[in-house]
Write a protein that holds these residues in place. Structure first.
Motif, PDB file in Angstrom:
ATOM      1  N   ASP A 290       0.824  -1.213   0.000  1.00 39.22           N
ATOM      2  CA  ASP A 290       0.000   0.000   0.000  1.00 39.22           C
ATOM      3  C   ASP A 290       0.857   1.261   0.000  1.00 39.22           C
TER       4      ASP A 290
ATOM      5  N   PRO B  25      -7.056   3.773  -1.447  1.00 40.59           N
ATOM      6  CA  PRO B  25      -6.110   2.655  -1.402  1.00 40.59           C
ATOM      7  C   PRO B  25      -6.659   1.497  -0.571  1.00 40.59           C
TER       8      PRO B  25
ATOM      9  N   THR C  90      -8.209  -1.945  -5.081  1.00 37.16           N
ATOM     10  CA  THR C  90      -8.228  -0.644  -4.419  1.00 37.16           C
ATOM     11  C   THR C  90      -9.595  -0.500  -3.749  1.00 37.16           C
TER      12      THR C  90
END
Length: 318
Positions: free
Chosen positions: A43, A61, A81
């Protein structure tokens, strides 16, 4: 819904809490009320657009969630995502039912980190009983599971590396036979010494730079190194094929996304085995910290500074 949104690429400072419309699940997708979202080192690359797959803006994210569907199913899912949010949408093919015996932390710890450790040991280095295994970053999400799996599957000697005494002790508590500092000047010699004077059979490596270089030099003939990350953000030295041949060594790369191109539903097999081991107490996910959605910047800062161990999760309710 509340979510974390990125409108420009960068470090933890670009992670911003926002009120966004609820997502809608189209055909072949599931809407999930997120109880916890997983936080992965990938991430941090996604936020700065340095990951293997390119990111686009604006973006929410987060690639993994656990929660419930409108019809009451409790699932853990890969979303690509959109995970850092109160609601997320996942393809039905990338959502798996979670057994009652498995808590949210364990479910999230297995879907990426656990499955990665499983694939690395089973398919990348093809671990054989009695072989030695080096697990770099052994206190991280993948590392903590890999140490336990290697022991469960009959590794002859598990050599863990970690950056602090506290992390090295965690690796020993999880079953590693020896734990060393990967930052020593001569890591090649340290790995051989940790293997009682013998070169090592397999290495799981996600650091990059000189750690990769020195680990390769520690491999025994027909030794295998699986490369699955570059946390240092430093490229290892180029390797000539003739060098591999002269030492009969193998380097492989692993990105979990490619598992879904394999026949036989490998991910389902991995999760079934991991969940069964966890339910029986054979392996456990190490809790690395739970952060509120508003604390996500600190979660990324802690990850990048290597202050964390185990699995990090976000609670979207706070």
């Amino acid at each position: 819904m509340r979510a974390i949104q990125i409108t420009e690429f960068g470090g933890p400072e670009v992670l911003t809490v926002a009120d966004l419309p609820d997502p809608a699940a189209g055909p072949g997708h599931l809407l999930i009320d997120v109880s916890r979202a997983g936080v992965n080192y990938a991430d941090t690359h996604q936020a700065e657009n340095s990951y293997l797959s390119e990111s686009t803006l604006p973006m929410v994210p987060g690639g993994e969630v656990v929660g419930t569907t409108p019809d009451g199913r409790r699932v853990v899912a890969l979303v690509g995502t959109g995970g850092y949010a109160e609601k997320a949408v996942a393809p039905e093919a990338l959502a798996w039912d979670v057994p009652d015996a498995i808590d949210d932390l364990t479910a999230l710890g297995m879907i990426v980190q656990g499955a990665s450790a499983w694939v690395l040991l089973r398919r990348s280095v093809h671990l054989e009983p009695g072989e030695s295994v080096v697990v770099h970053a052994s206190a991280g999400g993948v590392g903590t599971i890999a140490v336990q799996l290697a022991k469960a599957w009959g590794a002859g000697r598990v050599i863990a590396t970690a950056s602090s005494e506290r992390k090295r002790q965690l690796a020993l508590d999880l079953g590693a036979d020896v734990a060393i500092d990967a930052g020593v000047p001569d890591l090649t010699r340290a790995l051989i010494d940790a293997n009682e004077g013998r070169r090592v059979d397999t290495v799981l490596e996600m650091t990059g730079g000189t750690v990769t270089d020195q680990s390769l030099r520690a491999l025994a003939p027909f030794g295998r190194l699986a490369f699955y990350g570059m946390a240092s953000r430093k490229e290892p030295s180029p390797v000539r094929p003739a060098t591999l041949m002269s030492h009969s060594t193998t380097i492989s790369g692993m990105w979990l996304a490619h598992v879904f191109q394999l026949p036989g539903n490998v991910m389902r097999r991995a999760l079934d085995e991991l969940f069964a081991l966890a339910a029986d107490g054979g392996i456990r996910v190490v809790a690395g910290g739970e952060y509120g959605l508003t604390e996500v910047r600190r979660a990324h800062e802690d990850l990048r500074a290597r202050r964390t161990t185990g699995k990090l999760v976000l609670d979207p309710s706070r």
